[in-house]
Write a protein that holds these residues in place. Structure first.
Motif, PDB file in Angstrom:
ATOM      1  N   LEU A   1       0.834  -1.205   0.000  1.00 46.66           N
ATOM      2  CA  LEU A   1       0.000   0.000   0.000  1.00 46.66           C
ATOM      3  C   LEU A   1       0.867   1.252   0.000  1.00 46.66           C
ATOM      4  CD1 LEU A   1      -2.844   1.222   0.162  1.00 46.66           C
ATOM      5  CD2 LEU A   1      -2.693   1.065   2.651  1.00 46.66           C
ATOM      6  N   LEU A   2       1.946   1.224   0.779  1.00 44.43           N
ATOM      7  CA  LEU A   2       2.859   2.372   0.811  1.00 44.43           C
ATOM      8  C   LEU A   2       3.535   2.568  -0.547  1.00 44.43           C
ATOM      9  CD1 LEU A   2       4.629   1.912   4.285  1.00 44.43           C
ATOM     10  CD2 LEU A   2       2.701   3.395   3.704  1.00 44.43           C
ATOM     11  N   ILE A   3       3.901   1.468  -1.174  1.00 41.13           N
ATOM     12  CA  ILE A   3       4.569   1.542  -2.481  1.00 41.13           C
ATOM     13  C   ILE A   3       3.598   1.964  -3.577  1.00 41.13           C
ATOM     14  CG2 ILE A   3       5.775   0.193  -4.259  1.00 41.13           C
ATOM     15  CD1 ILE A   3       6.846  -1.568  -1.992  1.00 41.13           C
ATOM     16  N   PHE A   4       2.340   1.498  -3.470  1.00 38.17           N
ATOM     17  CA  PHE A   4       1.337   1.767  -4.504  1.00 38.17           C
ATOM     18  C   PHE A   4       0.667   3.131  -4.369  1.00 38.17           C
ATOM     19  CE2 PHE A   4       0.249  -2.987  -5.358  1.00 38.17           C
ATOM     20  CZ  PHE A   4       1.532  -3.168  -5.839  1.00 38.17           C
ATOM     21  N   SER A   5       0.798   3.788  -3.226  1.00 37.49           N
ATOM     22  CA  SER A   5       0.111   5.064  -2.999  1.00 37.49           C
ATOM     23  C   SER A   5       0.722   6.177  -3.854  1.00 37.49           C
ATOM     24  CB  SER A   5       0.192   5.451  -1.526  1.00 37.49           C
ATOM     25  OG  SER A   5       1.528   5.725  -1.156  1.00 37.49           O
ATOM     26  N   LYS A   6       0.094   7.330  -3.839  1.00 36.27           N
ATOM     27  CA  LYS A   6       0.574   8.462  -4.634  1.00 36.27           C
ATOM     28  C   LYS A   6       1.984   8.873  -4.244  1.00 36.27           C
ATOM     29  CE  LYS A   6      -3.935  10.533  -5.668  1.00 36.27           C
ATOM     30  NZ  LYS A   6      -4.779  11.744  -5.530  1.00 36.27           N
ATOM     31  N   ASN A   7       2.321   8.676  -2.975  1.00 37.32           N
ATOM     32  CA  ASN A   7       3.642   9.062  -2.493  1.00 37.32           C
ATOM     33  C   ASN A   7       4.672   7.947  -2.659  1.00 37.32           C
ATOM     34  OD1 ASN A   7       2.660  11.588  -1.623  1.00 37.32           O
ATOM     35  ND2 ASN A   7       1.946  10.711   0.299  1.00 37.32           N
ATOM     36  N   GLY A   8       4.210   6.750  -3.010  1.00 35.82           N
ATOM     37  CA  GLY A   8       5.128   5.641  -3.223  1.00 35.82           C
ATOM     38  C   GLY A   8       5.785   5.729  -4.587  1.00 35.82           C
ATOM     39  N   PHE A   9       6.979   5.149  -4.707  1.00 31.01           N
ATOM     40  CA  PHE A   9       7.720   5.305  -5.967  1.00 31.01           C
ATOM     41  C   PHE A   9       6.991   4.643  -7.139  1.00 31.01           C
ATOM     42  CE2 PHE A   9       9.252   1.197  -4.522  1.00 31.01           C
ATOM     43  CZ  PHE A   9       9.438   0.476  -5.683  1.00 31.01           C
ATOM     44  N   LEU A  10       6.378   3.477  -6.907  1.00 28.67           N
ATOM     45  CA  LEU A  10       5.674   2.809  -7.999  1.00 28.67           C
ATOM     46  C   LEU A  10       4.324   3.464  -8.254  1.00 28.67           C
ATOM     47  CD1 LEU A  10       5.636   0.551 -10.062  1.00 28.67           C
ATOM     48  CD2 LEU A  10       4.721  -0.986  -8.316  1.00 28.67           C
ATOM     49  N   GLY A  11       3.644   3.868  -7.177  1.00 27.54           N
ATOM     50  CA  GLY A  11       2.339   4.515  -7.322  1.00 27.54           C
ATOM     51  C   GLY A  11       2.425   5.845  -8.048  1.00 27.54           C
ATOM     52  N   SER A  12       3.419   6.638  -7.717  1.00 22.90           N
ATOM     53  CA  SER A  12       3.580   7.938  -8.372  1.00 22.90           C
ATOM     54  C   SER A  12       3.962   7.767  -9.842  1.00 22.90           C
ATOM     55  CB  SER A  12       4.655   8.759  -7.652  1.00 22.90           C
ATOM     56  OG  SER A  12       5.902   8.082  -7.661  1.00 22.90           O
ATOM     57  N   PHE A  13       4.827   6.786 -10.114  1.00 25.84           N
ATOM     58  CA  PHE A  13       5.213   6.510 -11.499  1.00 25.84           C
ATOM     59  C   PHE A  13       4.013   6.033 -12.306  1.00 25.84           C
ATOM     60  CE2 PHE A  13       6.433   3.182 -14.565  1.00 25.84           C
ATOM     61  CZ  PHE A  13       7.186   3.936 -15.450  1.00 25.84           C
ATOM     62  N   TRP A  14       3.214   5.142 -11.712  1.00 23.24           N
ATOM     63  CA  TRP A  14       2.039   4.603 -12.394  1.00 23.24           C
ATOM     64  C   TRP A  14       1.023   5.708 -12.689  1.00 23.24           C
ATOM     65  CZ3 TRP A  14       1.929  -0.554 -13.768  1.00 23.24           C
ATOM     66  CH2 TRP A  14       0.734  -1.026 -14.325  1.00 23.24           C
ATOM     67  N   GLU A  15       0.859   6.627 -11.740  1.00 23.99           N
ATOM     68  CA  GLU A  15      -0.103   7.712 -11.925  1.00 23.99           C
ATOM     69  C   GLU A  15       0.332   8.648 -13.049  1.00 23.99           C
ATOM     70  OE1 GLU A  15      -2.814  10.602  -9.124  1.00 23.99           O
ATOM     71  OE2 GLU A  15      -0.802  10.076  -8.451  1.00 23.99           O
ATOM     72  N   LYS A  16       1.618   8.915 -13.133  1.00 30.03           N
ATOM     73  CA  LYS A  16       2.123   9.757 -14.222  1.00 30.03           C
ATOM     74  C   LYS A  16       1.955   9.072 -15.571  1.00 30.03           C
ATOM     75  CE  LYS A  16       5.586  12.108 -11.375  1.00 30.03           C
ATOM     76  NZ  LYS A  16       7.042  12.293 -11.125  1.00 30.03           N
ATOM     77  N   LEU A  17       2.081   7.744 -15.550  1.00 31.64           N
ATOM     78  CA  LEU A  17       2.040   6.982 -16.801  1.00 31.64           C
ATOM     79  C   LEU A  17       0.613   6.719 -17.274  1.00 31.64           C
ATOM     80  CD1 LEU A  17       4.169   5.769 -18.711  1.00 31.64           C
ATOM     81  CD2 LEU A  17       3.846   3.577 -17.539  1.00 31.64           C
ATOM     82  N   PHE A  18      -0.279   6.367 -16.326  1.00 25.62           N
ATOM     83  CA  PHE A  18      -1.638   5.943 -16.693  1.00 25.62           C
ATOM     84  C   PHE A  18      -2.747   6.859 -16.152  1.00 25.62           C
ATOM     85  CE2 PHE A  18       0.918   2.009 -16.723  1.00 25.62           C
ATOM     86  CZ  PHE A  18       0.696   1.599 -18.022  1.00 25.62           C
ATOM     87  N   GLY A  19      -2.396   7.826 -15.346  1.00 27.82           N
ATOM     88  CA  GLY A  19      -3.389   8.775 -14.867  1.00 27.82           C
ATOM     89  C   GLY A  19      -4.148   8.363 -13.622  1.00 27.82           C
ATOM     90  N   HIS A  20      -3.732   7.269 -13.000  1.00 29.43           N
ATOM     91  CA  HIS A  20      -4.363   6.848 -11.742  1.00 29.43           C
ATOM     92  C   HIS A  20      -3.353   6.087 -10.900  1.00 29.43           C
ATOM     93  CE1 HIS A  20      -4.601   2.601 -12.961  1.00 29.43           C
ATOM     94  NE2 HIS A  20      -4.948   3.040 -14.160  1.00 29.43           N
ATOM     95  N   GLN A  21      -3.528   6.136  -9.588  1.00 32.98           N
ATOM     96  CA  GLN A  21      -2.620   5.415  -8.707  1.00 32.98           C
ATOM     97  C   GLN A  21      -2.984   3.930  -8.662  1.00 32.98           C
ATOM     98  OE1 GLN A  21      -3.005   6.985  -4.756  1.00 32.98           O
ATOM     99  NE2 GLN A  21      -4.966   6.020  -4.400  1.00 32.98           N
ATOM    100  N   LEU A  22      -2.078   3.121  -8.135  1.00 30.44           N
ATOM    101  CA  LEU A  22      -2.316   1.684  -8.056  1.00 30.44           C
ATOM    102  C   LEU A  22      -3.200   1.322  -6.864  1.00 30.44           C
ATOM    103  CD1 LEU A  22       1.214   0.276  -8.952  1.00 30.44           C
ATOM    104  CD2 LEU A  22      -0.900  -0.064 -10.230  1.00 30.44           C
ATOM    105  N   ALA A  23      -3.024   2.033  -5.766  1.00 26.63           N
ATOM    106  CA  ALA A  23      -3.829   1.740  -4.576  1.00 26.63           C
ATOM    107  C   ALA A  23      -5.302   2.013  -4.859  1.00 26.63           C
ATOM    108  CB  ALA A  23      -3.348   2.582  -3.404  1.00 26.63           C
ATOM    109  N   PHE A  24      -6.159   1.097  -4.414  1.00 20.66           N
ATOM    110  CA  PHE A  24      -7.605   1.192  -4.582  1.00 20.66           C
ATOM    111  C   PHE A  24      -8.016   1.239  -6.053  1.00 20.66           C
ATOM    112  CE2 PHE A  24      -6.362   3.363  -0.623  1.00 20.66           C
ATOM    113  CZ  PHE A  24      -6.899   2.450   0.279  1.00 20.66           C
ATOM    114  N   HIS A  25      -7.277   0.491  -6.850  1.00 19.06           N
ATOM    115  CA  HIS A  25      -7.585   0.360  -8.270  1.00 19.06           C
ATOM    116  C   HIS A  25      -7.346  -1.094  -8.668  1.00 19.06           C
ATOM    117  CE1 HIS A  25      -7.362   0.965 -12.656  1.00 19.06           C
ATOM    118  NE2 HIS A  25      -8.038   2.075 -12.450  1.00 19.06           N
ATOM    119  N   PHE A  26      -8.069  -1.558  -9.691  1.00 21.17           N
ATOM    120  CA  PHE A  26      -7.953  -2.955 -10.107  1.00 21.17           C
ATOM    121  C   PHE A  26      -6.527  -3.309 -10.519  1.00 21.17           C
ATOM    122  CE2 PHE A  26      -8.213  -6.406 -13.233  1.00 21.17           C
ATOM    123  CZ  PHE A  26      -8.955  -7.343 -12.514  1.00 21.17           C
TER     124      PHE A  26
END
Length: 223
Positions: free
Chosen positions: A64-89
């Motif tokens: 959850l920490l990694i997938f959140s907006k502040n996490g490195f993977l979550g922030s990268f994913w949001e920039k790439l796809f427009g949504h964070q990983l946490a609370f998403h399919f």
């Protein structure tokens, strides 16, 4: 009483995608572990097996920490796809791949190690490359291990709860899979709905294991 079938659709979708990804990456990883020799191999095997002993809430918390907006993977994913990983399919898929990884890899490792070296050496003697040997000799002779890995990964993903709850919560049509739907129904004291969901999962899990054992027994008899 009307039962919402959306959680079943999400569960099946999650299990199919997760199992497909695990099959693609699991076979080369298992091959590497089974046949290679390097100093840090025990550490790699321990890392792969970690989800088997680690409480789902612990793994889910760090994911959850990694997938959140502040996490490195979550922030990268949001920039790439427009949504964070946490609370998403998408987050559920990645978390499920990590959590179910040993259920795919361990049977495959056992399958690779069960192949006799004489059979592999004979293939090399006949001029077959390593890739041809794997595709035409090794994999066909370890079908039970492959079927077991695929089936256990699928069934384990279907039954996931702790990691799914931590990563996805309970969002209708997005992250509310069957295991979460059962939890929500019990919290609402809606035991009738919980019974239906639970009974379907119970029957499915039993059927999956029955198929695996029957297939393995049939394969052993035919050899």
């Amino acid at each position: 009483m009307e039962i919402d079938m959306t959680p079943f659709y999400l569960t099946f979708k999650l299990a199919v995608i997760t199992t497909l990804i695990l099959t693609i990456i699991g076979i080369p990883v298992a091959y590497f572990i089974a046949y290679s020799e390097f100093r840090f191999k025990p550490a790699v095997e321990a890392l792969i097996a970690l989800p088997l002993v680690l409480p789902p809430s612990v793994l889910g918390f760090y994911l959850l920490l990694i997938f959140s907006k502040n996490g490195f993977l979550g922030s990268f994913w949001e920039k790439l796809f427009g949504h964070q990983l946490a609370f998403h399919f998408d987050g559920l898929v990645i978390a499920s791949v990590i959590f179910s990884f040993p259920f795919m890899v361990h049977p495959l490792i056992s399958g690779f190690r069960s192949i006799k070296k004489d059979l592999i050496e004979a293939a090399y003697t006949l001029g077959k490359s390593k890739l041809e040997t794997v595709l035409k000799i090794i994999l066909p002779n370890m079908k039970p291990a492959i079927i077991t890995g695929i089936t256990l990964s699928f069934a384990h993903t279907v039954g996931e709860f702790g990691v799914v709850l931590m990563i996805g919560g309970s969002i209708e049509g997005e992250t509310k899979v069957v295991s979460i739907a059962i939890y929500d129904a019990v919290e609402k004291l809606d035991y009738s709905t919980a019974h239906i969901y639970a009974a379907i999962l119970f029957g499915f899990s039993f059927f999956v294991l029955l198929v695996v054992y029957m297939f393995n027994k049939k394969f052993e008899v035919s050899r």
